[in-house]
Motif scaffolding. Structure first.
Motif, PDB file in Angstrom:
ATOM      1  N   THR A 211       0.849  -1.191   0.000  1.00 56.21           N
ATOM      2  CA  THR A 211       0.000   0.000   0.000  1.00 56.21           C
ATOM      3  C   THR A 211       0.880   1.234   0.000  1.00 56.21           C
ATOM      4  O   THR A 211       1.482   1.584   1.020  1.00 56.21           O
ATOM      5  N   PRO A 212       1.003   1.905  -1.165  1.00 54.88           N
ATOM      6  CA  PRO A 212       1.860   3.102  -1.220  1.00 54.88           C
ATOM      7  C   PRO A 212       1.286   4.244  -0.397  1.00 54.88           C
ATOM      8  O   PRO A 212       0.074   4.422  -0.304  1.00 54.88           O
ATOM      9  N   ILE A 213       2.189   5.012   0.202  1.00 54.39           N
ATOM     10  CA  ILE A 213       1.780   6.228   0.893  1.00 54.39           C
ATOM     11  C   ILE A 213       1.466   7.298  -0.137  1.00 54.39           C
ATOM     12  O   ILE A 213       0.590   8.116   0.031  1.00 54.39           O
ATOM     13  N   THR A 214       2.208   7.282  -1.244  1.00 59.99           N
ATOM     14  CA  THR A 214       1.887   8.130  -2.389  1.00 59.99           C
ATOM     15  C   THR A 214       1.590   7.213  -3.555  1.00 59.99           C
ATOM     16  O   THR A 214       2.106   6.106  -3.635  1.00 59.99           O
ATOM     17  N   GLU A 215       0.751   7.658  -4.460  1.00 59.68           N
ATOM     18  CA  GLU A 215       0.358   6.822  -5.589  1.00 59.68           C
ATOM     19  C   GLU A 215       1.556   6.521  -6.477  1.00 59.68           C
ATOM     20  O   GLU A 215       2.437   7.360  -6.679  1.00 59.68           O
ATOM     21  N   PRO A 216       1.597   5.288  -7.079  1.00 61.34           N
ATOM     22  CA  PRO A 216       2.694   4.946  -7.988  1.00 61.34           C
ATOM     23  C   PRO A 216       2.797   5.923  -9.158  1.00 61.34           C
ATOM     24  O   PRO A 216       3.867   6.294  -9.577  1.00 61.34           O
ATOM     25  N   ASP A 217       1.642   6.346  -9.701  1.00 56.75           N
ATOM     26  CA  ASP A 217       1.653   7.260 -10.848  1.00 56.75           C
ATOM     27  C   ASP A 217       1.538   8.685 -10.336  1.00 56.75           C
ATOM     28  O   ASP A 217       0.457   9.266 -10.269  1.00 56.75           O
ATOM     29  N   THR A 218       2.661   9.260  -9.956  1.00 58.88           N
ATOM     30  CA  THR A 218       2.650  10.623  -9.460  1.00 58.88           C
ATOM     31  C   THR A 218       2.683  11.601 -10.620  1.00 58.88           C
ATOM     32  O   THR A 218       3.058  11.273 -11.733  1.00 58.88           O
ATOM     33  N   ALA A 219       2.325  12.823 -10.325  1.00 61.46           N
ATOM     34  CA  ALA A 219       2.440  13.864 -11.343  1.00 61.46           C
ATOM     35  C   ALA A 219       3.908  14.131 -11.623  1.00 61.46           C
ATOM     36  O   ALA A 219       4.775  13.855 -10.818  1.00 61.46           O
ATOM     37  N   SER A 220       4.168  14.696 -12.792  1.00 59.01           N
ATOM     38  CA  SER A 220       5.564  14.872 -13.189  1.00 59.01           C
ATOM     39  C   SER A 220       6.315  15.736 -12.185  1.00 59.01           C
ATOM     40  O   SER A 220       7.451  15.445 -11.838  1.00 59.01           O
ATOM     41  N   GLY A 221       5.646  16.777 -11.708  1.00 59.33           N
ATOM     42  CA  GLY A 221       6.307  17.617 -10.718  1.00 59.33           C
ATOM     43  C   GLY A 221       6.616  16.841  -9.460  1.00 59.33           C
ATOM     44  O   GLY A 221       7.647  17.035  -8.843  1.00 59.33           O
ATOM     45  N   GLY A 222       5.680  15.933  -9.098  1.00 57.90           N
ATOM     46  CA  GLY A 222       5.886  15.131  -7.895  1.00 57.90           C
ATOM     47  C   GLY A 222       7.080  14.225  -8.020  1.00 57.90           C
ATOM     48  O   GLY A 222       7.843  14.049  -7.079  1.00 57.90           O
ATOM     49  N   LEU A 223       7.283  13.635  -9.203  1.00 60.74           N
ATOM     50  CA  LEU A 223       8.421  12.732  -9.392  1.00 60.74           C
ATOM     51  C   LEU A 223       9.725  13.506  -9.315  1.00 60.74           C
ATOM     52  O   LEU A 223      10.681  13.083  -8.669  1.00 60.74           O
ATOM     53  N   ARG A 224       9.754  14.658  -9.970  1.00 58.44           N
ATOM     54  CA  ARG A 224      10.989  15.445  -9.939  1.00 58.44           C
ATOM     55  C   ARG A 224      11.286  15.928  -8.520  1.00 58.44           C
ATOM     56  O   ARG A 224      12.423  15.936  -8.065  1.00 58.44           O
ATOM     57  N   LYS A 225      10.198  16.293  -7.819  1.00 58.54           N
ATOM     58  CA  LYS A 225      10.383  16.788  -6.451  1.00 58.54           C
ATOM     59  C   LYS A 225      10.872  15.672  -5.535  1.00 58.54           C
ATOM     60  O   LYS A 225      11.806  15.841  -4.754  1.00 58.54           O
ATOM     61  N   SER A 226      10.235  14.463  -5.638  1.00 61.63           N
ATOM     62  CA  SER A 226      10.606  13.367  -4.751  1.00 61.63           C
ATOM     63  C   SER A 226      11.995  12.840  -5.057  1.00 61.63           C
ATOM     64  O   SER A 226      12.646  12.279  -4.203  1.00 61.63           O
ATOM     65  N   SER A 227      12.459  13.040  -6.307  1.00 65.19           N
ATOM     66  CA  SER A 227      13.770  12.515  -6.676  1.00 65.19           C
ATOM     67  C   SER A 227      14.880  13.152  -5.861  1.00 65.19           C
ATOM     68  O   SER A 227      15.958  12.596  -5.722  1.00 65.19           O
ATOM     69  N   ALA A 228      14.608  14.325  -5.302  1.00 70.68           N
ATOM     70  CA  ALA A 228      15.636  14.981  -4.496  1.00 70.68           C
ATOM     71  C   ALA A 228      15.740  14.339  -3.110  1.00 70.68           C
ATOM     72  O   ALA A 228      16.695  14.554  -2.409  1.00 70.68           O
ATOM     73  N   ARG A 229      14.702  13.527  -2.728  1.00 71.49           N
ATOM     74  CA  ARG A 229      14.666  12.961  -1.384  1.00 71.49           C
ATOM     75  C   ARG A 229      15.121  11.509  -1.326  1.00 71.49           C
ATOM     76  O   ARG A 229      15.771  11.101  -0.383  1.00 71.49           O
ATOM     77  N   PHE A 230      14.705  10.689  -2.307  1.00 70.17           N
ATOM     78  CA  PHE A 230      15.111   9.284  -2.303  1.00 70.17           C
ATOM     79  C   PHE A 230      15.063   8.708  -3.708  1.00 70.17           C
ATOM     80  O   PHE A 230      14.521   9.310  -4.640  1.00 70.17           O
ATOM     81  N   ASP A 231      15.645   7.544  -3.857  1.00 72.50           N
ATOM     82  CA  ASP A 231      15.704   6.836  -5.136  1.00 72.50           C
ATOM     83  C   ASP A 231      14.274   6.565  -5.620  1.00 72.50           C
ATOM     84  O   ASP A 231      13.505   5.847  -4.972  1.00 72.50           O
ATOM     85  N   THR A 232      13.914   7.129  -6.767  1.00 72.77           N
ATOM     86  CA  THR A 232      12.528   7.066  -7.246  1.00 72.77           C
ATOM     87  C   THR A 232      12.146   5.706  -7.824  1.00 72.77           C
ATOM     88  O   THR A 232      11.003   5.529  -8.247  1.00 72.77           O
ATOM     89  N   ARG A 233      13.057   4.757  -7.838  1.00 72.75           N
ATOM     90  CA  ARG A 233      12.679   3.392  -8.243  1.00 72.75           C
ATOM     91  C   ARG A 233      11.939   2.683  -7.115  1.00 72.75           C
ATOM     92  O   ARG A 233      11.369   1.611  -7.312  1.00 72.75           O
ATOM     93  N   TYR A 234      11.957   3.281  -5.918  1.00 76.51           N
ATOM     94  CA  TYR A 234      11.257   2.732  -4.761  1.00 76.51           C
ATOM     95  C   TYR A 234       9.939   3.465  -4.542  1.00 76.51           C
ATOM     96  O   TYR A 234       9.778   4.610  -4.946  1.00 76.51           O
ATOM     97  N   LEU A 235       9.015   2.779  -3.862  1.00 77.87           N
ATOM     98  CA  LEU A 235       7.786   3.398  -3.397  1.00 77.87           C
ATOM     99  C   LEU A 235       7.763   3.357  -1.869  1.00 77.87           C
ATOM    100  O   LEU A 235       8.141   2.342  -1.271  1.00 77.87           O
ATOM    101  N   LEU A 236       7.324   4.444  -1.265  1.00 78.92           N
ATOM    102  CA  LEU A 236       7.157   4.474   0.181  1.00 78.92           C
ATOM    103  C   LEU A 236       5.815   3.809   0.498  1.00 78.92           C
ATOM    104  O   LEU A 236       4.765   4.271   0.059  1.00 78.92           O
TER     105      LEU A 236
END
Length: 438
Positions: A211-236
């Motif tokens: 059960t992801p805390i954030t949806e697997p299909d995030t908005a493009s801005g969300g992916l770019r933003k989250s990439s600064a925090r952790f490896d985006t190949r993972y889901l929280l």
């Protein structure tokens, strides 16, 4: 309930800054890029970035590499819906390479995480690192009326992250207790969408289990933003739970290989890494219980499992799972002593006392708006229960009150409890032993 809602920064897989940080061969990344563009019909760098789960900067570097090799080309058109981004498409050579790669494996989409990297991540977020307190366990089981001392037994068992066997007569909440244990572990971990080993990709993320805390299909801005925090190949995700019953077979504990698509799915216990694996109704499976426990004896002791590819090559994967076995049989009927010794905690779940049963019955009646009636309760305790040797079970309360509700609704009368209605409800709880004439 005082649970951790987000992991510490120390748990997070390090954000990717360059292609080399992925730990993947360039050929594998190139082929997954081409297959993904071919199968998903994505065109802009942002769309491709979301599809392969890499930061935009790394995706752009991959696109530039594919263009230099003559496998991709710019379409020459801007996409107004994508912030006027340039589009890309496969060249004829790119299509040929994509088809050739698809013939070897249909896998496309998220870039996988190398198995060794995932092993290191599993250690950082191990279920054995959880500090489970009495308050957390009691809060997760607040809806259950447990026998005195039950939390005392369950607490050390669950807190250790070791295997647990719940046994006892049916209908007394073993499955509910197992679910409560899972709920007590309310924090989050990082789950890779896929793993890579020896050039093969193994899909790990399963929306049924994770059960992801954030949806697997995030908005493009969300992916770019989250990439600064952790490896985006993972889901929280929440710590996973795999729950199986009579359908469990030994084959489910191995990699699932699809010969048509030439792709691998992770085994059930690998999907449960960092979480809980509940084997309910042990003894009801086609496989003998001893065979199932034998499959887990070594992994439960050494904290790793051994899986095999189609080629026969064997490799180690983490076994970081709290395994909870639940059975209506006595353990001595299911296992030899060697197997029992390796199940670290054995907790007997007995039926309630008369006093505990009445508490459960009153709680269920109140919840379902069924008025209690003293005459009916006395009839049930003095007439009906002596017929079954005064053996109480927790499921009786729900069963009898649901029966009373159904009878009242059928008869068109207000919810009520009467001795004659108790008798009608009781008839559906047990089947008389009698011969059926043909």
């Amino acid at each position: 309930m005082n649970v951790q809602t987000s992991p510490t920064e120390g748990f997070a897989p390090v954000a990717l800054r360059k292609l080399g940080d992925t730990g993947l061969p360039m050929v594998m990344m190139r082929d997954i890029l081409l297959k993904t563009i071919f199968r998903k019909n994505v065109e802009t760098a942002t769309e491709i970035s979301e599809a392969i789960c890499l930061p935009l900067t790394l995706t752009t570097a991959l696109i530039d590499m594919a263009r230099d090799m003559g496998l991709l080309q710019a379409t020459g058109t801007m996409h107004a819906t994508s912030g006027s981004e340039m589009g890309f498409q496969l060249t004829d050579n790119g299509k040929a390479r994509a088809l050739d790669a698809l013939s070897q494996s249909e896998y496309y989409g998220a870039m996988p995480v190398p198995l060794d990297d995932y092993k290191a991540q599993t250690k950082r977020q191990s279920i054995r690192n959880i500090h489970l307190t009495r308050d957390m366990l009691e809060a997760s089981m607040g809806h259950l009326i447990l026998p005195k001392g039950m939390i005392d037994q369950l607490g050390p068992a669950v807190g250790s992250g070791r295997s647990v066997l719940l046994y006892g007569p049916p209908g007394n909440g073993k499955s509910s207790i197992a679910e409560g244990i899972r709920a007590a572990m309310g924090d989050t971990i990082y789950i890779p969408r896929a793993l890579s080993y020896a050039g093969q990709v193994i899909t790990l993320f399963d929306p049924i289990v994770h059960t992801p805390i954030t949806e697997p299909d995030t908005a493009s801005g969300g992916l770019r933003k989250s990439s600064a925090r952790f490896d985006t190949r993972y889901l929280l995700c929440k710590r996973p739970t795999v729950m199986t019953g009579g359908e469990l077979m030994l084959s489910m504990l191995d990699l699932n290989y699809n010969a048509v698509s030439r792709t691998y799915q992770a085994s059930l216990q690998l999907k449960a890494s960092g979480g809980v694996f509940i084997v309910d109704d042990l003894g009801r499976q086609e496989e003998p219980p001893q065979a199932l426990i034998n499959r887990w004896i070594v992994p439960m002791e050494v904290n790793y499992d051994i899986l095999a590819l189609q080629s026969g090559e064997k490799f180690e994967v983490p076994f970081d799972t709290l395994v909870i076995f639940s059975t209506n049989f006595h353990p001595n009927e299911l296992f030899d002593q060697a197997a029992l010794r390796r199940i670290f905690f054995k907790v007997k779940i007995d039926g309630p006392t008369q006093e505990e049963f009445l508490k459960v019955f009153a709680m269920v009646a109140r919840k379902k708006k069924m008025p209690l009636n003293e005459e009916s309760l006395v009839h049930m305790l003095k007439v009906r229960y002596p017929q079954i040797n005064n053996v109480y079970a927790n499921y009786h309360a729900n069963f009898l009150i649901d029966q009373l509700i159904a009878i009242c609704e059928f008869e068109g009368i207000p919810y009520q409890m009467r001795p004659d209605l108790i008798d009608r409800a009781w008839e559906n709880m047990y089947v008389k032993e009698e011969a059926i004439t043909h």
